[in-house]
Design an enzyme around this catalytic site. Sequence first.
Site, mmCIF file in Angstrom:
data_model
loop_
_atom_site.group_PDB
_atom_site.id
_atom_site.type_symbol
_atom_site.label_atom_id
_atom_site.label_comp_id
_atom_site.label_asym_id
_atom_site.label_seq_id
_atom_site.Cartn_x
_atom_site.Cartn_y
_atom_site.Cartn_z
ATOM 1 N N LYS A 118 5.488 0.926 -39.682
ATOM 2 C CA LYS A 118 7.254 1.894 -39.157
ATOM 3 C C LYS A 118 7.743 1.277 -38.253
ATOM 4 C CE LYS A 118 9.293 6.376 -37.871
ATOM 5 N NZ LYS A 118 9.823 7.388 -37.408
ATOM 6 N N ASP A 169 15.046 6.015 -31.959
ATOM 7 C CA ASP A 169 14.625 7.019 -32.930
ATOM 8 C C ASP A 169 15.830 7.988 -32.200
ATOM 9 O OD1 ASP A 169 15.363 9.020 -34.739
ATOM 10 O OD2 ASP A 169 12.990 9.425 -35.065
ATOM 11 N N LYS A 179 18.379 14.259 -31.984
ATOM 12 C CA LYS A 179 16.815 14.522 -30.492
ATOM 13 C C LYS A 179 17.677 15.336 -29.305
ATOM 14 C CE LYS A 179 13.879 11.877 -32.279
ATOM 15 N NZ LYS A 179 12.399 12.463 -32.964
ATOM 16 N N ASP A 188 9.280 3.819 -31.231
ATOM 17 C CA ASP A 188 8.766 4.571 -32.776
ATOM 18 C C ASP A 188 8.843 3.650 -33.448
ATOM 19 O OD1 ASP A 188 9.460 6.964 -34.489
ATOM 20 O OD2 ASP A 188 10.780 6.842 -35.195
ATOM 21 N N ASP A 228 16.470 13.189 -39.118
ATOM 22 C CA ASP A 228 15.753 12.728 -37.972
ATOM 23 C C ASP A 228 14.627 12.581 -39.470
ATOM 24 O OD1 ASP A 228 14.482 12.388 -35.955
ATOM 25 O OD2 ASP A 228 14.359 14.121 -34.419
ATOM 26 N N GLU A 263 13.513 10.338 -40.796
ATOM 27 C CA GLU A 263 13.890 9.123 -41.107
ATOM 28 C C GLU A 263 12.678 7.888 -41.848
ATOM 29 O OE1 GLU A 263 13.088 9.747 -37.937
ATOM 30 O OE2 GLU A 263 12.399 8.049 -37.218
ATOM 31 N N ARG A 304 9.486 8.549 -42.996
ATOM 32 C CA ARG A 304 9.222 8.571 -44.408
ATOM 33 C C ARG A 304 10.339 8.103 -45.147
ATOM 34 N NH1 ARG A 304 8.939 14.749 -44.031
ATOM 35 N NH2 ARG A 304 8.875 14.307 -41.674
HETATM 36 N N1 BES Z 1 9.838 9.740 -34.594
HETATM 37 C C1 BES Z 1 10.219 10.972 -34.825
HETATM 38 C C2 BES Z 1 8.006 11.901 -34.266
HETATM 39 C C3 BES Z 1 7.773 11.749 -33.968
HETATM 40 C C4 BES Z 1 7.967 12.892 -33.141
HETATM 41 C C5 BES Z 1 6.835 11.037 -32.724
HETATM 42 C C6 BES Z 1 8.327 12.615 -31.365
HETATM 43 C C7 BES Z 1 6.185 10.667 -31.290
HETATM 44 C C8 BES Z 1 6.968 12.173 -30.403
HETATM 45 C C9 BES Z 1 10.441 11.298 -36.405
HETATM 46 O O1 BES Z 1 10.903 10.398 -37.079
HETATM 47 C C10 BES Z 1 10.764 12.301 -36.166
HETATM 48 O O2 BES Z 1 11.692 12.788 -35.957
HETATM 49 N N2 BES Z 1 10.860 13.827 -36.997
HETATM 50 C C11 BES Z 1 10.390 14.669 -36.703
HETATM 51 C C12 BES Z 1 10.521 15.274 -38.506
HETATM 52 C C13 BES Z 1 10.856 16.480 -38.544
HETATM 53 C C14 BES Z 1 13.087 16.648 -38.549
HETATM 54 C C15 BES Z 1 10.512 16.854 -39.875
HETATM 55 C C16 BES Z 1 9.822 16.072 -36.251
HETATM 56 O O3 BES Z 1 8.782 15.154 -35.514
HETATM 57 O O4 BES Z 1 10.143 16.916 -35.427
HETATM 58 ZN ZN ZN Z 2 11.075 8.440 -36.181
HETATM 59 MN MN MN Z 3 13.097 11.179 -36.564
#
Ligand code: BES
Ligand code: ZN
Ligand code: MN
Length: 496
Positions: free
Chosen positions: A266, A271, A278, A289, A348, A350, A352
């Site tokens: 990835k 992000d 966020k 990210d 968010d 994104e 996947r």
């Molecule tokens: N890059 C983030 C995941 C992340 C968040 C990694 C904090 C490390 C620390 C990912 O893209 C994301 O935002 N995931 C969301 C998914 C949710 C919207 C289903 C998450 O984990 O909040």
């Molecule tokens: Zn992300």
């Molecule tokens: Mn995200």
Amino acid sequence: MEFSIKAASPEKLKSDCVAVPVFASGKLSPAAQELDRAAQGQLSRILKQGDLDPKPGSTLMLYGLPGVAAVRVLLVGFGKQQEVGAKEYRDGVRGAVRALADAGVGEAALYAIDVRVTQRNAEWATMHAATVALETTYRFERLKSKSKDDKKALQHLVLGVSGKQARGLDAALVRGIAIGEGVNFARDLGNLPPNICTPAYLAEQARDLGRSHKLKVSVLERRDMEKLGMGSLLSVSNGSRQPPKLITLEHRGGPKQQKPVVLVGKGITFDTGGISLKPAAEMDEMKYDMSGAGSVLGTMKAAAAMKLPLNVVGVIPTTENMPGGNATRPGDIVTSMSGQTIEILNTDAEGRLILCDALTYAERFEPAAVIDIATLTGACVIALGHVTSGLFANDDKLAHEVLAAGQTSWDRAWQMPAWEDYQEQLRSNFADMANIGGRPAGSITAACFLARFAKNFKWAHLDIAGTAWKSGREKGSTGRPVPLLTQFLMTRAGIK
Ligand code: BES
Ligand code: ZN
Ligand code: MN
């Protein structure tokens, strides 16, 4: 830093510093015993004073030890002699190298390989000494206008062996160095700010790596991805001014007909969450990210540097996730390269969305196995913290290989279920699936989403959201899971 292996008596080495392991209750390693003999018991008398905390990694610097040629002697605690495991050994080496660097020693000899580590051999000890030393001396200072550290850097580390089993350890040293340099390369990419480390920058780094390490590199542009129908990946880049890239690197070290291992990383270079923006706190950390992408580049570098006899392909989908007038909206439905449609309920989620198209793209390499690596979910940090990466797989044998590589490299993973039962959380009223599965089991439903695009090959997924970087005072990339991935490839290549 330069390394060499030397079978030599520690008291005779003309060195800035000789570092020798000692254990709890005054027990000495073979090298420490030799020094003690040369110094007529002075070393054991000093230890009796109890100034050295016996816990792994603690150190005591001595000067002018009689009968010893080196300027300094560093005593390094490795814990209880019978209980030195992977963690204790690595803590010991890390403590020693830190003390040497802090003392401003330019050249030193460390007699760590002599230490008997439970269930590990001298090759393992050699490899880990080199990797840990490189990781410990890593600094990221290229964006500070003045370097505040005017100490001499540790330039040469001799790995001393007091017995005579030095032969055969050279290959292990080469591999340990390759892994350490791969890790530090991944850390550099992670630590770079998101205004420098853009998708175009990652593509440029891949091309440089291709030139220096004889890898075949290709980069797909937006129009290429449009032609391939990568509607999911492209939907993430809609809000960004930075053009997306799909990078491929090929290391062809194995026989021509051998199916490759494909690593998919990835590469979200920042992000923001997109329209599902966020919160502000710690958002800077979303520069990390792209750590999955960084780990693929670091692993390809390590594999090429050690001339691994295996075919390996790296695939890196990379883009920013930004809000903007053209950004994807919650509710938008996109068509992935696989033909499956996706209702994007949260922009968010994104990672996947870019990985699913990269997984479909990976099919063209007829992979023996595909491993994707992603800072995918905050939920994985809640589940496993910062100690272990989350592992998911559609094949038990592959899962065990990855877990074993994590144990050997001490870059551990822990398996979580990706059972069919969770798939219903991704149900959508309007498309084949939604891109989120609600609050329960967030890292599992993310993996289950990816599993829908990995039906045609053996697949494992590493969620490295908790392990790719450290926050707070020690903020910085860890370079994980480069050691795990490289060890996985080494084992596949038949290296013991
Ligand atoms: N890059 C983030 C995941 C992340 C968040 C990694 C904090 C490390 C620390 C990912 O893209 C994301 O935002 N995931 C969301 C998914 C949710 C919207 C289903 C998450 O984990 O909040
Ligand atoms: Zn992300
Ligand atoms: Mn995200």
